[in-house]
Enzyme design. Structure first.
Site, PDB file in Angstrom:
ATOM      1  N   ASN A  37     -75.885 -71.047   3.339  1.00 57.53           N
ATOM      2  CA  ASN A  37     -76.458 -72.396   3.370  1.00 57.53           C
ATOM      3  C   ASN A  37     -76.854 -72.914   1.986  1.00 57.53           C
ATOM      4  O   ASN A  37     -77.645 -72.286   1.280  1.00 57.53           O
ATOM      5  CB  ASN A  37     -77.696 -72.381   4.286  1.00 57.53           C
ATOM      6  CG  ASN A  37     -77.950 -73.733   4.927  1.00 57.53           C
ATOM      7  OD1 ASN A  37     -77.220 -74.695   4.676  1.00 57.53           O
ATOM      8  ND2 ASN A  37     -78.986 -73.813   5.740  1.00 57.53           N
ATOM      9  N   HIS A 122     -85.685 -71.803  20.075  1.00 54.00           N
ATOM     10  CA  HIS A 122     -86.670 -72.411  19.172  1.00 54.00           C
ATOM     11  C   HIS A 122     -87.386 -73.576  19.825  1.00 54.00           C
ATOM     12  O   HIS A 122     -86.774 -74.620  20.055  1.00 54.00           O
ATOM     13  CB  HIS A 122     -85.956 -72.991  17.959  1.00 54.00           C
ATOM     14  CG  HIS A 122     -85.507 -71.968  16.980  1.00 54.00           C
ATOM     15  ND1 HIS A 122     -85.408 -72.231  15.644  1.00 54.00           N
ATOM     16  CD2 HIS A 122     -85.133 -70.689  17.136  1.00 54.00           C
ATOM     17  CE1 HIS A 122     -84.990 -71.141  15.017  1.00 54.00           C
ATOM     18  NE2 HIS A 122     -84.805 -70.200  15.911  1.00 54.00           N
ATOM     19  N   TYR A 159     -91.941 -76.338   7.815  1.00 50.48           N
ATOM     20  CA  TYR A 159     -90.754 -75.581   8.167  1.00 50.48           C
ATOM     21  C   TYR A 159     -90.701 -75.357   9.692  1.00 50.48           C
ATOM     22  O   TYR A 159     -91.710 -75.039  10.309  1.00 50.48           O
ATOM     23  CB  TYR A 159     -90.733 -74.201   7.477  1.00 50.48           C
ATOM     24  CG  TYR A 159     -89.778 -73.310   8.202  1.00 50.48           C
ATOM     25  CD1 TYR A 159     -88.412 -73.491   8.039  1.00 50.48           C
ATOM     26  CD2 TYR A 159     -90.216 -72.389   9.144  1.00 50.48           C
ATOM     27  CE1 TYR A 159     -87.511 -72.773   8.774  1.00 50.48           C
ATOM     28  CE2 TYR A 159     -89.327 -71.659   9.886  1.00 50.48           C
ATOM     29  CZ  TYR A 159     -87.970 -71.856   9.694  1.00 50.48           C
ATOM     30  OH  TYR A 159     -87.082 -71.158  10.452  1.00 50.48           O
ATOM     31  N   HIS A 212     -91.948 -67.848   7.543  1.00 46.37           N
ATOM     32  CA  HIS A 212     -91.001 -68.320   6.530  1.00 46.37           C
ATOM     33  C   HIS A 212     -91.498 -68.062   5.109  1.00 46.37           C
ATOM     34  O   HIS A 212     -91.491 -68.953   4.244  1.00 46.37           O
ATOM     35  CB  HIS A 212     -90.670 -69.804   6.750  1.00 46.37           C
ATOM     36  CG  HIS A 212     -89.218 -70.104   6.569  1.00 46.37           C
ATOM     37  ND1 HIS A 212     -88.738 -70.774   5.492  1.00 46.37           N
ATOM     38  CD2 HIS A 212     -88.144 -69.803   7.334  1.00 46.37           C
ATOM     39  CE1 HIS A 212     -87.412 -70.876   5.594  1.00 46.37           C
ATOM     40  NE2 HIS A 212     -87.028 -70.292   6.705  1.00 46.37           N
ATOM     41  N   GLU A 262     -83.770 -61.766   7.109  1.00 44.78           N
ATOM     42  CA  GLU A 262     -82.645 -62.699   7.216  1.00 44.78           C
ATOM     43  C   GLU A 262     -82.035 -63.029   5.859  1.00 44.78           C
ATOM     44  O   GLU A 262     -80.872 -63.411   5.792  1.00 44.78           O
ATOM     45  CB  GLU A 262     -83.047 -63.972   7.967  1.00 44.78           C
ATOM     46  CG  GLU A 262     -84.056 -64.831   7.242  1.00 44.78           C
ATOM     47  CD  GLU A 262     -84.496 -66.047   8.047  1.00 44.78           C
ATOM     48  OE1 GLU A 262     -84.740 -65.897   9.249  1.00 44.78           O
ATOM     49  OE2 GLU A 262     -84.593 -67.135   7.464  1.00 44.78           O
ATOM     50  N   ARG A 283     -83.844 -58.108  10.534  1.00 46.82           N
ATOM     51  CA  ARG A 283     -83.154 -59.360  10.892  1.00 46.82           C
ATOM     52  C   ARG A 283     -81.864 -59.619  10.103  1.00 46.82           C
ATOM     53  O   ARG A 283     -81.179 -60.608  10.346  1.00 46.82           O
ATOM     54  CB  ARG A 283     -84.115 -60.535  10.691  1.00 46.82           C
ATOM     55  CG  ARG A 283     -85.140 -60.553  11.764  1.00 46.82           C
ATOM     56  CD  ARG A 283     -86.040 -61.737  11.750  1.00 46.82           C
ATOM     57  NE  ARG A 283     -85.476 -63.020  11.441  1.00 46.82           N
ATOM     58  CZ  ARG A 283     -84.681 -63.737  12.223  1.00 46.82           C
ATOM     59  NH1 ARG A 283     -84.319 -63.280  13.400  1.00 46.82           N
ATOM     60  NH2 ARG A 283     -84.249 -64.922  11.834  1.00 46.82           N
ATOM     61  N   HIS A 312     -80.653 -62.545  12.708  1.00 44.66           N
ATOM     62  CA  HIS A 312     -80.745 -63.969  12.365  1.00 44.66           C
ATOM     63  C   HIS A 312     -79.636 -64.714  13.123  1.00 44.66           C
ATOM     64  O   HIS A 312     -78.505 -64.244  13.176  1.00 44.66           O
ATOM     65  CB  HIS A 312     -80.534 -64.084  10.858  1.00 44.66           C
ATOM     66  CG  HIS A 312     -80.769 -65.416  10.262  1.00 44.66           C
ATOM     67  ND1 HIS A 312     -80.212 -65.785   9.063  1.00 44.66           N
ATOM     68  CD2 HIS A 312     -81.495 -66.471  10.661  1.00 44.66           C
ATOM     69  CE1 HIS A 312     -80.591 -67.009   8.743  1.00 44.66           C
ATOM     70  NE2 HIS A 312     -81.375 -67.448   9.696  1.00 44.66           N
ATOM     71  N   ASP A 316     -76.968 -72.413  10.702  1.00 42.47           N
ATOM     72  CA  ASP A 316     -76.137 -72.341   9.497  1.00 42.47           C
ATOM     73  C   ASP A 316     -75.268 -71.086   9.483  1.00 42.47           C
ATOM     74  O   ASP A 316     -74.491 -70.890   8.551  1.00 42.47           O
ATOM     75  CB  ASP A 316     -76.987 -72.443   8.229  1.00 42.47           C
ATOM     76  CG  ASP A 316     -78.197 -71.535   8.228  1.00 42.47           C
ATOM     77  OD1 ASP A 316     -79.137 -71.792   8.993  1.00 42.47           O
ATOM     78  OD2 ASP A 316     -78.198 -70.553   7.463  1.00 42.47           O
ATOM     79  N   TRP A 402     -90.131 -71.712   0.049  1.00 40.53           N
ATOM     80  CA  TRP A 402     -89.846 -72.563   1.195  1.00 40.53           C
ATOM     81  C   TRP A 402     -89.671 -71.701   2.431  1.00 40.53           C
ATOM     82  O   TRP A 402     -89.155 -70.630   2.407  1.00 40.53           O
ATOM     83  CB  TRP A 402     -88.587 -73.410   0.989  1.00 40.53           C
ATOM     84  CG  TRP A 402     -88.376 -74.281   2.183  1.00 40.53           C
ATOM     85  CD1 TRP A 402     -89.100 -75.383   2.552  1.00 40.53           C
ATOM     86  CD2 TRP A 402     -87.404 -74.098   3.216  1.00 40.53           C
ATOM     87  NE1 TRP A 402     -88.644 -75.887   3.733  1.00 40.53           N
ATOM     88  CE2 TRP A 402     -87.590 -75.119   4.173  1.00 40.53           C
ATOM     89  CE3 TRP A 402     -86.393 -73.145   3.419  1.00 40.53           C
ATOM     90  CZ2 TRP A 402     -86.815 -75.229   5.326  1.00 40.53           C
ATOM     91  CZ3 TRP A 402     -85.611 -73.266   4.551  1.00 40.53           C
ATOM     92  CH2 TRP A 402     -85.818 -74.298   5.495  1.00 40.53           C
TER      93      TRP A 402
HETATM   94  O1  KDG Z   1     -80.598 -71.419   6.018  1.00 38.48           O
HETATM   95  C1  KDG Z   1     -81.937 -71.184   6.280  1.00 38.48           C
HETATM   96  C2  KDG Z   1     -82.173 -70.986   7.755  1.00 38.48           C
HETATM   97  O2  KDG Z   1     -81.236 -70.087   8.293  1.00 38.48           O
HETATM   98  C3  KDG Z   1     -83.557 -70.471   8.018  1.00 38.48           C
HETATM   99  O3  KDG Z   1     -84.483 -71.387   7.528  1.00 38.48           O
HETATM  100  C4  KDG Z   1     -83.749 -70.251   9.500  1.00 38.48           C
HETATM  101  O4  KDG Z   1     -85.721 -68.963   9.121  1.00 38.48           O
HETATM  102  C5  KDG Z   1     -84.799 -69.268   9.838  1.00 38.48           C
HETATM  103  C6  KDG Z   1     -84.691 -68.620  11.159  1.00 38.48           C
HETATM  104  O5  KDG Z   1     -85.507 -67.776  11.432  1.00 38.48           O
HETATM  105  O6  KDG Z   1     -83.794 -68.992  11.912  1.00 38.48           O
HETATM  106 MG    MG Z   2     -86.596 -67.062   9.787  1.00 40.88          MG
END
Ligand code: KDG
Ligand code: MG
Length: 402
Positions: A37, A122, A159, A212, A262, A283, A312, A316, A402
């Site tokens: 991404n 989600h 986020y 995050h 992730e 993850r 994950h 994306d 972020w």
């Molecule tokens: O590209 C970034 C996303 O995959 C991420 O922000 C998603 O944190 C994420 C998640 O747990 O799905």
């Molecule tokens: Mg995540």
């Protein structure tokens, strides 16, 4: 069976995806996801300019040797761009091998360990009331596990809180948009959300939360402790994990299960986290962690230390990664859970697949290979569009995670 050609396909059916297609002299082909991404074209170039020329003429069945060739042979090891490129080739080669064997991929990996793959969806909202209602909607759709994210009072955006009810897309601008962050406001708010969720729905569903990467270890220890009464399935990415030993401090303070990984690209990013039992779920998934060949090693290491998988599965990651991950999840002994953010209908049309959602679980089909294909004609209609993930600053302007 020889590799005679390979190409990279970049498409944007609502968001960018990069795919490799590898062709063999026996007419079989395999596809792999190469999407990173916000850095899509770097992986596309890594594949086209550096890896594909070395692929032509090789035996498509030598998956391990090809993996080692690109990993060890690069001299410059690891890193998200390189490992995503290796992952894409690896996924495509496993697809070819399973097609050649006329088997769905999970059979080749060792066969079925379970009938379905439990997924989490989600739910999010701008405030607690809206998020609680959204969790209810997921329960009504049959989900057994739901991730809950909620806007924080005083912060214009957070986020995980989407503008679109159905589909969350964090890469929202052609240059990075800027978010604002306030740890104290967040830490005070999150326990209220989970208290309300448990008061409303009781304890029969799994609840998850993604921090995050916003806290320090001692803050994460405090949040984990505050959330203990609400029995989370996991607290995800509580802190950035460059410092693996930082998780020791979190562990000393809370029994809330921890998930991370992730953004990891290799087993070395989680070796200490796993072997010191500092986490409960890993993850790292196929596309960003070097492919099935590499994820097998991570999962086996994790199994020794009571760590389960929790791949994950954000939007994306293309449906190809989802298909490959579901075959892996169907086989892997120490499976924990699979993240599932639905792709848009446009994306699903470009990547036809045979997995399906029923009552909280995803089920793979029995199509030989990983069960996902690409409609190249349709893919060609969606041109690449630059898109970045946001960045984050503290109230005083300091750059943050972020
Ligand atoms: O590209 C970034 C996303 O995959 C991420 O922000 C998603 O944190 C994420 C998640 O747990 O799905
Ligand atoms: Mg995540």
């Amino acid at each position: 069976m020889k590799i005679i050609d390979a190409k990279v396909i970049v498409t944007c059916p609502g968001r960018n995806f990069v795919t490799i297609k590898i062709m063999t002299d026996e007419g079989l082909y395999g596809i792999g996801d190469a999407t990173l991404n916000g850095r899509e074209l770097a992986v596309a170039s890594y594949l086209t300019d550096h890896l594909i020329p070395c692929l032509i003429g090789r035996d498509a069945g030598q998956i391990e040797d090809i993996w080692q060739f690109f990993y060890r042979g690069a001299y410059w090891r690891r890193g998200p761009v390189g490992m995503t490129a290796i992952a894409a080739i690896d996924m495509a080669l496993w697809d070819i091998k399973a097609k050649a064997a006329n088997m769905p991929l999970y059979q080749l990996l060792g066969g079925r360990s379970r009938t379905g793959v439990m997924v989490y969806g989600h739910a999010n909202g701008t405030g607690i009331e809206e998020t609680v209602a959204e969790v209810g909607r997921y329960i009504d759709m049959g989900y057994k596990a739901i991730r809950a994210q909620c806007g924080v009072p005083g912060l214009p955006s957070t986020y995980g809180v989407s503008k679109d009810r159905m589909f969350y897309e964090p890469a929202d601008n052609d240059l990075p948009s800027e978010n604002m962050w306030d740890t104290a406001a967040y830490m005070a708010h999150v326990p209220k959300l989970f208290e309300e969720l448990r008061d409303t729905y009781g304890y029969s569903h799994h609840l998850l939360h993604d921090v995050h990467h916003r806290l320090t270890p001692i803050e994460a220890g405090r949040l984990g402790k505050d959330l203990e009464p609400f029995r989370l399935f996991w607290l995800e990415d509580a802190v950035t994990a460059e410092l693996q030993e930082g998780f020791r401090l979190i562990r000393q303070h809370t029994t809330t299960p921890l998930a991370v990984g992730e953004v990891f690209s290799s087993i070395h990013d989680c070796h200490q986290l796993i072997s010191e039992q500092l986490i409960d779920y890993i993850r790292t998934t196929i596309v960003h962690g070097g492919g099935i060949t590499s994820l097998r090693r991570i999962a086996h290491l994790a199994e020794l230390y009571h760590v389960k998988t929790g791949f994950h599965g954000a939007t994306d990651l293309s449906p190809i990664t989802m298909g490959a991950a579901l075959h892996f999840d169907t086989w892997v002994p120490n499976f924990g859970i699979q993240e599932y953010m639905r792709h848009t209908p446009e994306t699903d049309e470009v990547f036809p697949h045979d997995y399906e959602f029923r009552d909280g679980y995803l089920y793979v089909g029995d199509t030989p290979g990983h069960g996902v294909d690409i409609n190249e004609e349709l893919a060609a209609k969606y041109e690449y569009k630059r898109a970045y993930l946001p960045v984050n600053r503290l109230r005083d302007g300091t750059m943050f995670n972020w």
